[in-house]
Design an enzyme around this catalytic site. Structure first.
Site, PDB file in Angstrom:
ATOM      1  N   SER A  25       0.798  -1.234   0.000  1.00  0.00           N
ATOM      2  CA  SER A  25       0.000   0.000   0.000  1.00  0.00           C
ATOM      3  C   SER A  25       0.827   1.279   0.000  1.00  0.00           C
ATOM      4  O   SER A  25       0.259   2.367  -0.096  1.00  0.00           O
ATOM      5  CB  SER A  25      -0.949   0.016   1.201  1.00  0.00           C
ATOM      6  OG  SER A  25      -2.026  -0.875   0.984  1.00  0.00           O
TER       7      SER A  25
ATOM      8  N   SER B 115      -5.912   2.861   4.749  1.00  0.00           N
ATOM      9  CA  SER B 115      -5.394   2.229   3.540  1.00  0.00           C
ATOM     10  C   SER B 115      -6.521   1.535   2.786  1.00  0.00           C
ATOM     11  O   SER B 115      -6.365   0.434   2.262  1.00  0.00           O
ATOM     12  CB  SER B 115      -4.289   1.217   3.895  1.00  0.00           C
ATOM     13  OG  SER B 115      -3.405   1.035   2.823  1.00  0.00           O
TER      14      SER B 115
ATOM     15  N   LYS C  63       0.107   3.628  -2.720  1.00  0.00           N
ATOM     16  CA  LYS C  63      -0.964   4.618  -2.625  1.00  0.00           C
ATOM     17  C   LYS C  63      -0.411   6.054  -2.577  1.00  0.00           C
ATOM     18  O   LYS C  63      -1.149   7.007  -2.842  1.00  0.00           O
ATOM     19  CB  LYS C  63      -1.832   4.352  -1.399  1.00  0.00           C
ATOM     20  CG  LYS C  63      -2.727   3.110  -1.517  1.00  0.00           C
ATOM     21  CD  LYS C  63      -3.598   2.936  -0.285  1.00  0.00           C
ATOM     22  CE  LYS C  63      -4.633   1.832  -0.438  1.00  0.00           C
ATOM     23  NZ  LYS C  63      -4.084   0.482  -0.297  1.00  0.00           N
TER      24      LYS C  63
END
Length: 447
Positions: free
Chosen positions: A145, A203, A148
């Site tokens: 993640s 997340s 991101k």
């Protein structure tokens, strides 16, 4: 209501060195003290005059479009024992392309902490872009993640934070099994602000997919992210899924993730979201048709503590990640005494609890102690548009133009002259008891 520990942050080449290491004191001992100065005091800043910066190392190299066979850990549930490749990228400097730990310690510099087991890591000065030390900086590994950050750097500027959007069932289709969620519900409206809180704090892959739908769909968003990575000269990165969910061929590197963080932190909304500790997130409708709310907490343990950790002194974000294939990944930014450092840690192999945060904290401690006592081993390169004058984030000129720039740089046309750009109208902000000025520097290549 949002609780934020921070709201903003500011902003070379030799042979490989195997550094001997000694134990460092435990870095996670003191909680940050609240500053007596109010956050968010407005301040106008004039654009700085031209300033000399260190000579820029090798510029971006063409991307290898073949899948990286030896640089991706094994299938989920299997140990990743493959060694780093011998032909890693040299973007940012030749030494960054070498395997193993790279550092040049000067007189009085502390040795690097011995209890760092990450497969790849980097410590860099967020303002100057100098890389203070690294370990397999360009090893292409699954990013989880932390990808991101690139998603946010790409999509966040496109929609005003108060824009409302009603989620459809189709927006939430295609989420991977076991995805992290913030709890977005179909057929209910959400503000863009709420969705970004879901992305950064929890997340939430569901929030990512909704924002991707607003951006024209997942395939378009993946393409936009790849274009943005290319613009940032993050050539180790191949985007397959916008949320960082494990997908075949999806890779990045500690170097590239640090570029994404440094770029994203130029955006005040990005800084706010990544520094937010807790917030209220809208839930489902009750019987009286009123929306319920739930408190969400940031999963960045250096920001919030928990699980045996204390918040790291001076922490101001940025993003963590964890999947079976990628292991634990983390990029953080912190400030002490006017120095702002970025650190990225990918896949610690230690069995120590919360190893990714503890190793990141040890590297940050080392970076602050080593300030002014080490010779940089490379640099974080500027975006391509910073060297061509085509505007921030622009990719005008296409592949042909970019390759021409890279070829010119390979012939030695990069230089040390630069321009220090201060953001007009900055702000003094509270960051774990420390106040500092938003600033940005992109070293420019000689024409």
């Amino acid at each position: 209501m949002i609780r934020s520990l921070a709201a903003a942050c500011t902003f070379s080449n030799v042979s490989a060195v195997n550094v001997s290491k000694k134990s460092a004191p435990h870095p996670l001992t003191a909680r940050p003290r609240a500053s007596k100065r109010a956050a968010g005091l407005a301040l106008s800043v004039a654009v700085a005059a031209a300033a000399a910066l260190p000579a820029g190392p090798a510029a971006a190299l063409p991307r290898d479009e073949k899948p990286a066979v030896s640089t991706t850990p094994g299938a989920p549930g299997k140990p990743a024992n493959d060694p780093p490749p011998s032909d890693m990228s040299k973007v940012g400097g030749d030494q960054l392309g070498q395997a193993g730990t790279q550092a040049r310690l000067g007189a009085g510099a502390p040795v690097l902490p011995k209890d760092v087991t990450a497969r790849s890591w980097i410590v860099a000065d967020a303002e100057s872009g100098q890389v203070l030390a690294s370990h397999n900086a360009h090893w292409r590994l699954p990013p989880a993640s932390t990808l991101k950050m690139l998603f946010a750097d790409t999509v966040l500027p496109k929609f005003p934070r108060d824009q409302q959007y009603t989620v459809t069932p189709a927006d939430l289709a295609g989420l991977g099994p076991g995805s992290s969620m913030v709890g977005v519900k179909p057929n209910l409206p959400y503000s863009v602000h709420d969705l970004w809180l879901g992305v950064f704090l929890r997340s939430g892959n569901d929030a990512v997919h909704v924002l991707s739908s607003m951006n024209g769909g997942v395939p378009k968003t993946v393409k936009d992210m790849q274009d943005r990575a290319d613009e940032l000269q993050a050539l180790d990165t191949r985007v397959v899924s916008p949320d960082g969910y494990d997908m075949p061929g999806q890779v990045s590197s500690a170097y590239d993730l640090t570029l994404f963080a440094r770029s994203g932190l130029q955006n005040k909304d990005f800084r706010e979201y990544c520094a937010t500790a807790t917030a209220k997130f809208p839930g489902a409708e009750g019987k009286d048709k009123k929306r319920e709310t739930q408190e969400i907490q940031n999963t960045n343990r250096l920001l919030t503590g928990d699980f045996g950790l204390s918040p790291y002194k001076g922490i101001a974000g940025v993003k963590n990640g964890n999947t079976t294939n990628a292991g634990a990944t983390f990029t953080g930014v912190a400030e002490r005494g006017g120095k702002v450092l970025l650190v990225t840690v990918m896949h610690p192999e230690s069995a120590e609890s919360q190893a990714v945060y503890k190793e990141a904290a040890r590297l940050l401690d080392w970076g602050f102690a080593a300030n002014g006592k080490v010779t940089p081993v490379g640099e974080l390169v500027p975006p391509k548009s910073a060297t061509t004058g085509t505007g921030a984030g622009s990719t005008q000129g296409g592949t042909k133009n970019r390759r021409g720039q890279e070829a010119a740089a390979a012939k030695g046309e990069s230089g040390g002259a630069g321009v220090a750009l201060a953001i007009a109208g900055g702000a003094l902000v509270l960051v774990a008891g420390a106040v500092f000025l938003i600033n940005r520097r992109w070293p420019l290549r000689k024409r």
